[in-house]
Design an enzyme around this catalytic site. Structure first.
Site, PDB file in Angstrom:
ATOM      1  N   GLU A  14       0.857  -1.194   0.000  1.00 45.72           N
ATOM      2  CA  GLU A  14       0.000   0.000   0.000  1.00 45.72           C
ATOM      3  C   GLU A  14       0.891   1.242   0.000  1.00 45.72           C
ATOM      4  OE1 GLU A  14      -2.676  -0.182   3.312  1.00 45.72           O
ATOM      5  OE2 GLU A  14      -3.574  -2.061   2.621  1.00 45.72           O
ATOM      6  N   PRO A  15       0.299   2.403  -0.298  1.00 50.52           N
ATOM      7  CA  PRO A  15       1.119   3.622  -0.317  1.00 50.52           C
ATOM      8  C   PRO A  15       1.885   3.832   0.998  1.00 50.52           C
ATOM      9  CG  PRO A  15      -1.035   4.058  -1.271  1.00 50.52           C
ATOM     10  CD  PRO A  15      -1.077   2.647  -0.766  1.00 50.52           C
ATOM     11  N   ARG A  50      34.789  -7.611 -30.711  1.00 56.22           N
ATOM     12  CA  ARG A  50      35.065  -6.173 -30.882  1.00 56.22           C
ATOM     13  C   ARG A  50      36.577  -5.928 -30.872  1.00 56.22           C
ATOM     14  NH1 ARG A  50      33.893  -1.235 -32.872  1.00 56.22           N
ATOM     15  NH2 ARG A  50      34.617   0.427 -31.494  1.00 56.22           N
ATOM     16  N   GLN A 106      29.134  -1.499 -19.868  1.00 54.79           N
ATOM     17  CA  GLN A 106      30.471  -0.887 -19.988  1.00 54.79           C
ATOM     18  C   GLN A 106      31.290  -1.600 -21.060  1.00 54.79           C
ATOM     19  OE1 GLN A 106      31.149   1.847 -18.588  1.00 54.79           O
ATOM     20  NE2 GLN A 106      33.302   2.013 -19.189  1.00 54.79           N
ATOM     21  N   ILE A 107      31.209  -2.921 -21.088  1.00 53.77           N
ATOM     22  CA  ILE A 107      31.994  -3.700 -22.057  1.00 53.77           C
ATOM     23  C   ILE A 107      31.515  -3.419 -23.483  1.00 53.77           C
ATOM     24  CG2 ILE A 107      32.439  -6.086 -22.845  1.00 53.77           C
ATOM     25  CD1 ILE A 107      32.656  -6.845 -19.848  1.00 53.77           C
ATOM     26  N   GLU A 156       9.743  -7.873  -3.552  1.00 50.28           N
ATOM     27  CA  GLU A 156       9.868  -9.091  -2.728  1.00 50.28           C
ATOM     28  C   GLU A 156      10.827  -8.860  -1.555  1.00 50.28           C
ATOM     29  OE1 GLU A 156       7.045 -11.191  -4.220  1.00 50.28           O
ATOM     30  OE2 GLU A 156       8.490 -12.470  -3.195  1.00 50.28           O
ATOM     31  N   GLY A 157      10.797  -7.637  -1.029  1.00 43.57           N
ATOM     32  CA  GLY A 157      11.693  -7.263   0.060  1.00 43.57           C
ATOM     33  C   GLY A 157      12.925  -6.598  -0.512  1.00 43.57           C
ATOM     34  N   THR A 158      13.164  -5.333  -0.135  1.00 44.70           N
ATOM     35  CA  THR A 158      14.341  -4.619  -0.651  1.00 44.70           C
ATOM     36  C   THR A 158      15.626  -5.286  -0.135  1.00 44.70           C
ATOM     37  OG1 THR A 158      14.488  -3.143   1.251  1.00 44.70           O
ATOM     38  CG2 THR A 158      13.059  -2.411  -0.565  1.00 44.70           C
TER      39      THR A 158
HETATM   40  C1  FAD Z   1       7.500  -3.253 -10.376  1.00 44.05           C
HETATM   41  C2  FAD Z   1       6.984  -3.592  -9.012  1.00 44.05           C
HETATM   42  C3  FAD Z   1       6.156  -4.702  -8.859  1.00 44.05           C
HETATM   43  C4  FAD Z   1       5.638  -5.015  -7.605  1.00 44.05           C
HETATM   44  N1  FAD Z   1       4.756  -6.061  -7.474  1.00 44.05           N
HETATM   45  C5  FAD Z   1       4.086  -6.201  -6.298  1.00 44.05           C
HETATM   46  C6  FAD Z   1       2.997  -7.126  -6.194  1.00 44.05           C
HETATM   47  O1  FAD Z   1       2.658  -7.831  -7.153  1.00 44.05           O
HETATM   48  N2  FAD Z   1       2.309  -7.192  -5.023  1.00 44.05           N
HETATM   49  C7  FAD Z   1       2.653  -6.426  -3.941  1.00 44.05           C
HETATM   50  O2  FAD Z   1       1.988  -6.535  -2.908  1.00 44.05           O
HETATM   51  N3  FAD Z   1       3.704  -5.553  -3.996  1.00 44.05           N
HETATM   52  C8  FAD Z   1       4.416  -5.429  -5.142  1.00 44.05           C
HETATM   53  N4  FAD Z   1       5.453  -4.520  -5.233  1.00 44.05           N
HETATM   54  C9  FAD Z   1       5.796  -3.706  -4.048  1.00 44.05           C
HETATM   55  C10 FAD Z   1       7.191  -3.965  -3.506  1.00 44.05           C
HETATM   56  O3  FAD Z   1       7.226  -5.185  -2.823  1.00 44.05           O
HETATM   57  C11 FAD Z   1       7.558  -2.743  -2.622  1.00 44.05           C
HETATM   58  O4  FAD Z   1       7.839  -1.669  -3.507  1.00 44.05           O
HETATM   59  C12 FAD Z   1       8.734  -3.014  -1.731  1.00 44.05           C
HETATM   60  O5  FAD Z   1       8.389  -3.917  -0.724  1.00 44.05           O
HETATM   61  C13 FAD Z   1       9.282  -1.738  -1.075  1.00 44.05           C
HETATM   62  O6  FAD Z   1       8.267  -0.975  -0.520  1.00 44.05           O
HETATM   63  P1  FAD Z   1       8.224   0.612  -0.815  1.00 44.05           P
HETATM   64  O7  FAD Z   1       8.295   0.777  -2.285  1.00 44.05           O
HETATM   65  O8  FAD Z   1       7.055   1.172  -0.119  1.00 44.05           O
HETATM   66  O9  FAD Z   1       9.552   1.179  -0.213  1.00 44.05           O
HETATM   67  P2  FAD Z   1       9.841   1.643   1.369  1.00 44.05           P
HETATM   68  O10 FAD Z   1       9.384   0.545   2.230  1.00 44.05           O
HETATM   69  O11 FAD Z   1       9.203   2.987   1.517  1.00 44.05           O
HETATM   70  O12 FAD Z   1      11.369   1.744   1.330  1.00 44.05           O
HETATM   71  C14 FAD Z   1      12.095   2.892   0.865  1.00 44.05           C
HETATM   72  C15 FAD Z   1      13.576   2.684   1.186  1.00 44.05           C
HETATM   73  O13 FAD Z   1      13.762   2.617   2.604  1.00 44.05           O
HETATM   74  C16 FAD Z   1      14.442   1.411   2.944  1.00 44.05           C
HETATM   75  N5  FAD Z   1      13.963   0.927   4.246  1.00 44.05           N
HETATM   76  C17 FAD Z   1      12.667   0.803   4.678  1.00 44.05           C
HETATM   77  N6  FAD Z   1      12.637   0.295   5.919  1.00 44.05           N
HETATM   78  C18 FAD Z   1      13.915   0.059   6.281  1.00 44.05           C
HETATM   79  C19 FAD Z   1      14.545  -0.478   7.448  1.00 44.05           C
HETATM   80  N7  FAD Z   1      13.833  -0.905   8.495  1.00 44.05           N
HETATM   81  N8  FAD Z   1      15.885  -0.565   7.478  1.00 44.05           N
HETATM   82  C20 FAD Z   1      16.633  -0.147   6.406  1.00 44.05           C
HETATM   83  N9  FAD Z   1      16.105   0.355   5.279  1.00 44.05           N
HETATM   84  C21 FAD Z   1      14.759   0.460   5.215  1.00 44.05           C
HETATM   85  C22 FAD Z   1      14.098   0.447   1.823  1.00 44.05           C
HETATM   86  O14 FAD Z   1      15.031  -0.618   1.743  1.00 44.05           O
HETATM   87  C23 FAD Z   1      14.124   1.379   0.620  1.00 44.05           C
HETATM   88  O15 FAD Z   1      15.439   1.544   0.174  1.00 44.05           O
HETATM   89  C24 FAD Z   1       6.005  -4.226  -6.481  1.00 44.05           C
HETATM   90  C25 FAD Z   1       6.853  -3.129  -6.647  1.00 44.05           C
HETATM   91  C26 FAD Z   1       7.322  -2.783  -7.888  1.00 44.05           C
HETATM   92  C27 FAD Z   1       8.190  -1.558  -8.023  1.00 44.05           C
END
Ligand code: FAD
Length: 407
Positions: free
Chosen positions: A131-132, A291, A360-361, A387-389
């Site tokens: 969610e947002p 190349r 780069q290559i 799927e988790g950053t």
């Molecule tokens: C192309 C795309 C497809 C997707 N598909 C799906 C889907 O099918 N279903 C679904 O449910 N979601 C989906 N997602 C969502 C995706 O899983 C989220 O974007 C992701 O989990 C990160 O959430 P956020 O974008 O709100 O970033 P945030 O949570 O706002 O994070 C912003 C930054 O802060 C860092 N951060 C946040 N908390 C911490 C912490 N505790 N410690 C250190 N660093 C932190 C993060 O690593 C990141 O660098 C998708 C996203 C994209 C872009």
């Protein structure tokens, strides 16, 4: 328990070769076009469905392969073909896995086939959790599910974002808060059947990469669902909520179960990243051999050759981590050091790094859309985000190895 082996066996190798043919002959030639169009490549999904590559049966077979590496092999090959189209083909499995993990047998039998449709009338599915205001922090969901006991119906309200296939899916799986005070433990997953009033697509995102995969907001406005759309059923949910309300000690056990599910699914995402990395590495190796600058192939320079050596080494290392974690999941091994997260972290970062080296290559050509590596580089960037950053993977690993509640 199967012994950990780097030989996936004849059956898996045959599947790999079959998928490789589809990736090379169908996906690759279509990749640039669908990337530019930024639309779901329905004809390619349909072709995959005709061949049995887009079907519940196919993914179930790979999932239950005793070697444990059926899914990573399939993912690597498809994403070697193209990541945007690949995600359009496998995006449905995200929702399917949610139903398989949380649904009753009856729910699995009803909804999983509807997610894929038929080769004549293909469908996709969407998994809507983010969610947002709830991305990495999945406990902060605001979408509410309220039970209307008189009608045995659930009423869902809220806005989901970033949903792969959101709004174009036949079946949406939506995670919502039933008891927000309990955080992640107060949430439940619901199936929203095709054509349910109140569900609509919000903004469709214009993205940096994986542009052939549709990503959009999903708005839930008074969506009414029959009681049987709650995955797992009401009785199980009530028991779970009661346990969570009882206190932190038993709830911690539930948290471990959720973590085990993530650990098991993350290697599959890592395997997708490896497919992209391998594709870019192969283009770069070929280019470096042919190349000519200063009268000799550029690979004759140690600087370039060593770059390629590092690229290959990191790709193979990432695959070993992915296969280990997949084998652990298939054999119910405890993820004591968050090995699933490790594999996704390393594979995702490797894909970003390898594709950057490949550009780069290729020099100036690497920077143009005449060659595929710039697309691969754009596509790879999502692998440190969804799927988790990468930061969240590190957090999970750090907690697992230290036993400390690191923040
Ligand atoms: C192309 C795309 C497809 C997707 N598909 C799906 C889907 O099918 N279903 C679904 O449910 N979601 C989906 N997602 C969502 C995706 O899983 C989220 O974007 C992701 O989990 C990160 O959430 P956020 O974008 O709100 O970033 P945030 O949570 O706002 O994070 C912003 C930054 O802060 C860092 N951060 C946040 N908390 C911490 C912490 N505790 N410690 C250190 N660093 C932190 C993060 O690593 C990141 O660098 C998708 C996203 C994209 C872009």
């Amino acid at each position: 328990m199967s012994t950990f082996s780097l030989d996936p066996g004849a059956d898996q190798l045959a599947v790999r070769d079959w998928l490789h043919g589809f990736a090379a002959d169908v996906m690759r030639p279509a990749a640039a076009e669908w990337d530019e169009r930024e639309e779901t490549p329905w004809p390619v999904i349909q072709e995959a469905a005709k061949l049995g590559i887009y079907s519940l049966d196919f993914y179930a077979q790979q999932y239950f392969d005793p070697s444990g590496v059926g899914i990573p092999i399939a993912m690597e090959e498809l994403f070697w073909g193209d990541a945007g189209i690949g995600l359009s083909i496998v995006g449905t499995t995200l929702a399917a896995v949610a139903v398989l993990a949380n649904g009753t047998e009856e729910q699995i039998g009803t909804w999983a086939p509807q997610m894929f449709g038929t080769p004549e009338d293909v469908k996709v599915a969407a998994f809507c959790s983010s969610e947002p205001d709830a991305g990495s922090d999945v406990s902060a969901l605001r979408t509410r599910a309220v039970y209307d006991e008189a009608k045995d119906e659930w009423v869902l309200n809220g806005t989901k974002t970033w949903a792969t296939n959101g709004g174009i899916a036949a079946v949406h799986v939506v995670v919502a808060a039933v008891d927000p005070a309990l955080g992640a433990r107060g949430q439940a997953s619901f199936v929203v059947p095709p054509g349910t009033p109140g569900l609509s697509q919000g903004q469709k995102f214009k993205k940096h990469g994986i542009r052939a995969s549709h990503t959009a907001e999903v708005v839930l406005d008074g969506v009414r669902l029959p009681g049987h759309c709650l995955l797992g059923g009401k009785e199980k949910l009530d028991e779970r909520l009661a346990r969570a309300r009882e206190g932190a000690k038993r709830a911690a056990g539930k948290g471990n179960a959720a973590m085990a599910t993530f650990e098991a699914s993350r290697p599959a995402v890592g395997a997708q990243a490896i497919g992209i990395a391998r594709a870019a590495y192969e283009v770069a190796l070929d280019y470096a051999r042919t190349r000519v600058q200063f009268g000799r192939p550029i690979i004759d320079n140690q600087g370039v050759a060593f770059q390629l050596a590092d690229m290959k080494t990191r790709i193979d290392a990432a695959r070993l981590l992915v296969w280990r974690a997949s084998w652990m999941a298939a054999n119910n091994q405890p993820f004591t050091a968050a090995e699933g997260s490790m594999s996704k972290l390393y594979a995702g970062e490797t894909a970003k790094w390898v594709t950057a080296q490949a550009m780069q290559i290729l020099g100036g050509n690497g920077f143009t859309r005449e060659y595929p590596v710039e697309r691969m580089h754009r596509d790879s960037a999502i692998y440190s985000i969804f799927e988790g950053t990468s930061e969240i993977q590190r957090l999970v690993i750090a907690r697992a190895i230290s036993g400390m509640p690191i923040r």
